[in-house]
Design a protein around this motif. Structure first.
Motif, PDB file in Angstrom:
ATOM      1  N   LYS A 116       8.850 -16.824   8.739  1.00 15.98           N
ATOM      2  CA  LYS A 116       7.411 -17.119   8.670  1.00 15.98           C
ATOM      3  C   LYS A 116       6.672 -16.426   9.813  1.00 15.98           C
ATOM      4  CE  LYS A 116       7.925 -21.673   6.507  1.00 15.98           C
ATOM      5  NZ  LYS A 116       7.776 -23.141   6.712  1.00 15.98           N
ATOM      6  N   ILE A 119       6.276 -12.795   9.165  1.00 19.35           N
ATOM      7  CA  ILE A 119       5.228 -12.502   8.180  1.00 19.35           C
ATOM      8  C   ILE A 119       3.846 -12.684   8.787  1.00 19.35           C
ATOM      9  CG2 ILE A 119       4.203 -13.284   6.011  1.00 19.35           C
ATOM     10  CD1 ILE A 119       7.069 -14.001   5.091  1.00 19.35           C
ATOM     11  N   THR A 120       3.627 -13.814   9.451  1.00 23.14           N
ATOM     12  CA  THR A 120       2.284 -14.093   9.978  1.00 23.14           C
ATOM     13  C   THR A 120       1.948 -13.270  11.214  1.00 23.14           C
ATOM     14  OG1 THR A 120       3.154 -15.950  11.285  1.00 23.14           O
ATOM     15  CG2 THR A 120       2.312 -16.432   9.075  1.00 23.14           C
ATOM     16  N   ALA A 123       3.480  -8.794   9.433  1.00 22.66           N
ATOM     17  CA  ALA A 123       3.092  -8.295   8.107  1.00 22.66           C
ATOM     18  C   ALA A 123       1.612  -8.547   7.805  1.00 22.66           C
ATOM     19  CB  ALA A 123       3.968  -8.944   7.029  1.00 22.66           C
ATOM     20  N   VAL A 124       1.134  -9.745   8.078  1.00 23.25           N
ATOM     21  CA  VAL A 124      -0.271 -10.053   7.788  1.00 23.25           C
ATOM     22  C   VAL A 124      -1.222  -9.216   8.644  1.00 23.25           C
ATOM     23  CG1 VAL A 124      -2.034 -11.852   7.855  1.00 23.25           C
ATOM     24  CG2 VAL A 124       0.216 -12.344   6.893  1.00 23.25           C
ATOM     25  N   TYR A 126      -0.681  -6.321   9.751  1.00 27.81           N
ATOM     26  CA  TYR A 126      -0.632  -4.952   9.211  1.00 27.81           C
ATOM     27  C   TYR A 126      -1.576  -4.809   8.014  1.00 27.81           C
ATOM     28  CZ  TYR A 126       0.903  -0.898   6.590  1.00 27.81           C
ATOM     29  OH  TYR A 126       0.917   0.279   5.888  1.00 27.81           O
ATOM     30  N   VAL A 127      -1.517  -5.753   7.105  1.00 29.53           N
ATOM     31  CA  VAL A 127      -2.374  -5.678   5.919  1.00 29.53           C
ATOM     32  C   VAL A 127      -3.846  -5.726   6.317  1.00 29.53           C
ATOM     33  CG1 VAL A 127      -3.042  -6.869   3.801  1.00 29.53           C
ATOM     34  CG2 VAL A 127      -0.625  -6.666   4.396  1.00 29.53           C
ATOM     35  N   LEU A 128      -4.181  -6.613   7.239  1.00 31.71           N
ATOM     36  CA  LEU A 128      -5.578  -6.763   7.636  1.00 31.71           C
ATOM     37  C   LEU A 128      -6.112  -5.518   8.344  1.00 31.71           C
ATOM     38  CD1 LEU A 128      -5.608 -10.466   8.902  1.00 31.71           C
ATOM     39  CD2 LEU A 128      -6.452  -9.581   6.734  1.00 31.71           C
ATOM     40  N   ALA A 366      -6.568 -13.319  12.755  1.00 33.81           N
ATOM     41  CA  ALA A 366      -6.019 -12.086  12.195  1.00 33.81           C
ATOM     42  C   ALA A 366      -4.663 -11.728  12.781  1.00 33.81           C
ATOM     43  CB  ALA A 366      -6.988 -10.926  12.436  1.00 33.81           C
ATOM     44  N   PRO A 369      -2.188 -15.873  12.313  1.00 33.71           N
ATOM     45  CA  PRO A 369      -2.645 -16.924  11.396  1.00 33.71           C
ATOM     46  C   PRO A 369      -1.533 -17.935  11.118  1.00 33.71           C
ATOM     47  CG  PRO A 369      -2.149 -14.905  10.198  1.00 33.71           C
ATOM     48  CD  PRO A 369      -2.045 -14.564  11.651  1.00 33.71           C
ATOM     49  N   MET A 371      -1.360 -20.116   8.353  1.00 26.77           N
ATOM     50  CA  MET A 371      -1.046 -19.944   6.931  1.00 26.77           C
ATOM     51  C   MET A 371      -0.081 -20.997   6.396  1.00 26.77           C
ATOM     52  SD  MET A 371      -0.814 -15.774   6.626  1.00 26.77           S
ATOM     53  CE  MET A 371      -0.475 -15.908   4.865  1.00 26.77           C
ATOM     54  N   ALA A 374       0.519 -21.205   2.670  1.00 34.01           N
ATOM     55  CA  ALA A 374       1.240 -20.153   1.947  1.00 34.01           C
ATOM     56  C   ALA A 374       2.738 -20.403   1.863  1.00 34.01           C
ATOM     57  CB  ALA A 374       0.985 -18.797   2.601  1.00 34.01           C
TER      58      ALA A 374
END
Length: 408
Positions: A116, A119-120, A123-124, A126-128, A366, A369, A371, A374
């Motif tokens: 987790k 990801i938070t 990965a997150v 990176y996407v943002l 950002a 997070p 999350m 999720a």
């Protein structure tokens, strides 16, 4: 991190870094056992879980070098001295950062709570930011840059790399000789132009040995480079590196230090790739050791900023890009020595501010997070949470009993 450059068609520019939560966890913490406390001056009674000042200091100084290097990028073409300094900084600032990231990834496994955080915390963001950077360019310049998650933009490549490296950590811990394997993969990548630009896999593979080296290191290895004689020897070593960098400016392309291309893409014979991989890793490790030797071991005014290096890394790119888009680097007086010094100081100041706690509070949504919505609730994690609450209640009852005894 760091050298982070965008892919062709996106004004690729080198950029590393980074960062505290960029490491995929909140930050480095002091090992609990006496044998694992890095540095001869580590306090024997330091509470378990307290951050180690040495690593926070190293992360902050590395990210400051990242920002300074990015500010030099538009100016270095007019100054051989500045380009020599740029070459030296780019030869070790990302390896220094990546080694620490690997060192604090040693305990990573596929436990749900760690996945987790991966990801938070990686990965997150990176996407943002992979979305935010092109939108920012479109807003400032009026261009129509496409958004794509497969082609890391500017400095977001490090998040992709960190995600892959950390996710494969259990594999590297399983191997008997992980470092030679990782080095072999990096050498093969330099002769494989077919890898392409998707997810900046060239960088992921070519920087891989530094992360694996960090996984293999122990606290006592950091003690070796923090000795007085290493600090003294680092002065002539850096002086020699600057002299070699000055000599190499017209003879060698700095693209080798970005680790984003195969040898053939740099116009060199294929066998240059493996040779340069070994040579540059040797130089990088020597300079990284010299850098670590000068990192303060005690708490300083910037130690707390080590926890916010991901913020400084990802956010300072907007400032550099804005100045570039607006043509601020084109002013002639900035290409003179005093102008270069001013730009360097401004870059260091800006990234310092971006690592502070107020900035962290504003952008935590950002970068880190929560999350909770999720993810499924893990039974083991819930049990650990109940145990922590139970221990907290027991400690509270003990304190109340102590107060009653004192009152009596």
């Amino acid at each position: 991190m760091f050298d982070a450059a965008s892919s062709p068609g996106q004004n690729r520019r080198p950029l590393p870094p980074a960062q505290s939560p960029a490491d995929g966890v909140p930050g480095p913490r002091t090992p609990t056992s006496t044998q694992e406390r890095p540095g001869p001056r580590t306090a024997p009674d330091r509470p378990a879980g307290q951050r180690d000042a040495f690593f926070d200091n190293a992360k902050y100084l590395a990210i400051a070098l990242v920002a300074m290097g990015h500010s030099w990028e538009p100016l270095k073409g007019d100054s051989r001295v500045l380009e020599a300094a740029y070459t030296v900084v780019y030869s070790f600032h990302m390896p220094a950062f990546i080694i620490i990231s690997g060192f604090f990834s040693r305990s990573f496994d596929m436990r749900p709570d760690r996945l987790k955080r991966l990801i938070t915390g990686v990965a997150v963001p990176y996407v943002l930011f992979e979305t935010a950077y092109p939108l920012f360019k479109n807003l400032v310049t009026g261009s129509h840059e496409d958004i794509t998650l497969l082609d890391p933009w500017y400095l977001t490549w490090f998040l992709v790399a960190l995600f892959v490296w950390r996710l494969t950590t259990p594999v590297w811990k399983l191997l008997r000789r992980p470092l030679p394997v990782a080095l072999g993969i990096a050498m093969l990548a330099t002769v494989s132009p077919g890898i392409g630009d998707d997810l900046d896999l060239q960088r992921v593979l070519q920087f891989l040995p530094y992360f694996v080296l960090g996984l293999c290191m122990k606290p006592e290895h950091f003690q070796l480079v923090r000795r007085r004689w290493v600090r003294i020897a680092s002065v002539p070593v850096f002086a020699l590196a600057l002299a070699i960098g000055w000599w190499a400016v017209p003879r060698m392309t700095t693209a080798w230090f970005y680790h984003r291309d195969a040898a053939q893409e740099l116009g060199a014979p294929w066998w240059y790739g493996p040779v340069m991989t070994l040579a540059m890793m040797g130089c990088s490790l020597v300079l990284t050791a010299c850098f670590y030797s000068w990192v303060p071991r005690r708490s300083t005014w910037f130690t707390a900023l080590g926890a916010g290096t991901l913020y400084g890394y990802l956010l300072h790119g907007f400032l550099v890009k804005f100045a570039d888009y607006r043509g601020w680097f084109d002013h002639a007086w900035l290409h003179r020595p005093l102008g270069e010094i001013l730009v360097t100081l401004l870059a260091a100041t800006a990234v310092t501010v971006l690592c502070t706690r107020p900035v962290q509070r504003v952008f935590r949504f950002a970068m880190e997070p929560r999350m909770q919505w999720a993810f499924k609730q893990d039974a083991a994690e819930l049990a650990r949470g109940r145990q922590r609450q139970q221990r907290g209640r027991e400690r509270e009852r003990e304190r109340e009993m102590e107060h009653e005894k004192v009152g009596a």
